[in-house]
Enzyme design. Structure first.
Site: not given
Lengths: 115, 191
Positions: B100-102, B97
């Site tokens: 961000c951090s999906c 991702c």
């Protein structure tokens, strides 16, 4: 309980999936801010996409220019604060005041809730 | 913003939210407990093990991931638009991702630290082979590397290749051998 103990205590299929040796949260406050974000979303305070956009902005601000070391949950916390401020749920002023009160507590009370 | 310790700010934020009646602290406890104890890569591993042993399920999983895993009712969310991509002898898939951090929480738990770090987010797109090499994944020059950037809605999981030595094993046995990293694409499985 350490990860190792957890793995030993639970058999087979029930073994916690955890993180291939990594803990999920490195400090209790990280779990609290993550839990707050999910719980507030589930309670209908905001759409997850709104939080995600706030997180992307917080991470992006670091990516663009920062001398601080990267600390994911610091960005996560900031993203939550900024979204709650934008929604008029928690203002920066009251949050700063409360943080100030908590940081001035006498020794022995300067720990996060439920740590 | 005034510079307080993140732990202090988190506590202050929680106390204000509780006072305002916006937050039930027990709900926060439940979320933490769920991700510490019940939601994680073991769920994804069960799905992969089944896909290896059930051709019909594999087809459904690759065709429409979210629908295929619905029956498991995994907790954790973030798999409403799940896309499962299969590694083959010719193709290796890698999930990232960039913004961000999906991550597909219900299948893999919360992402590892390195997944959220700027270096992985940037380099896995720019130089995936170098990143894979650092993770110990050596691919043939002819292997096609595909990088999947988790967007606002889509979450990806890799269906790793089954080592030939594991053919014939029970699903439960297989599931215990499948690593989280293989389902992100930064690890290969070997007997």
């Amino acid at each position: 309980m350490s990860r190792q103990e957890t793995s030993v205590a639970l058999p087979g299929q029930l073994q916690p999936p955890m993180m291939n040796g990594e803990v999920v949260f490195e400090a209790p406050w990280q779990g609290r801010v993550f839990g707050m974000a999910v719980a507030l979303h589930e309670a209908g305070c905001f759409e997850w996409e709104e939080f995600q956009a706030s997180l992307i902005a917080a991470v992006g601000a670091w990516d663009a220019a920062s001398s601080e070391p990267y600390a994911y949950y610091v960005h996560f916390e900031r993203a939550l604060q900024e979204l709650l401020q934008a929604k008029g749920m928690v203002g920066d002023g009251e949050l700063n005041r409360r943080s100030g009160e908590f940081s001035e507590r006498s020794h022995g009370h300067d720990h996060p809730v439920r740590s | 913003m005034t510079d307080f310790q993140p732990a202090i700010r988190a506590e202050a934020l929680e106390s204000l939210l509780i006072e305002k009646g916006l937050l039930d602290p027990a709900a926060v406890d439940r979320v933490i407990e769920q991700f510490n104890d019940r939601t994680g890569p073991m769920n994804g591993a069960r799905v992969v093990a089944r896909a290896w042993t059930d051709a019909d399920f594999k087809e459904r999983l690759l065709h429409e991931g979210s629908l295929a895993v619905e029956e498991y009712a995994f907790e954790g969310g973030q798999i409403d638009k799940l896309v499962v991509v299969a590694n083959t002898g010719l193709v290796h898939n890698l999930v990232v991702c960039t913004l961000c951090s999906c991550y597909p929480w219900a299948l893999l738990g919360l992402p590892p630290k390195w997944y959220k770090d700027p270096s992985y987010r940037a380099r896995s797109v720019r130089e995936p082979r170098a990143v894979l090499q650092e993770f110990g994944v050596a691919l043939a020059a002819s292997t096609d590397v595909r990088v999947w950037d988790s967007s606002a809605e889509i979450r990806y999981m890799v269906l790793p290749q089954q080592p030939p030595e594991w053919v014939g094993l029970e699903q439960a046995d297989l599931a215990h051998r499948i690593t989280r990293d293989s389902m992100i694409g930064v690890g290969l499985l070997s007997a």
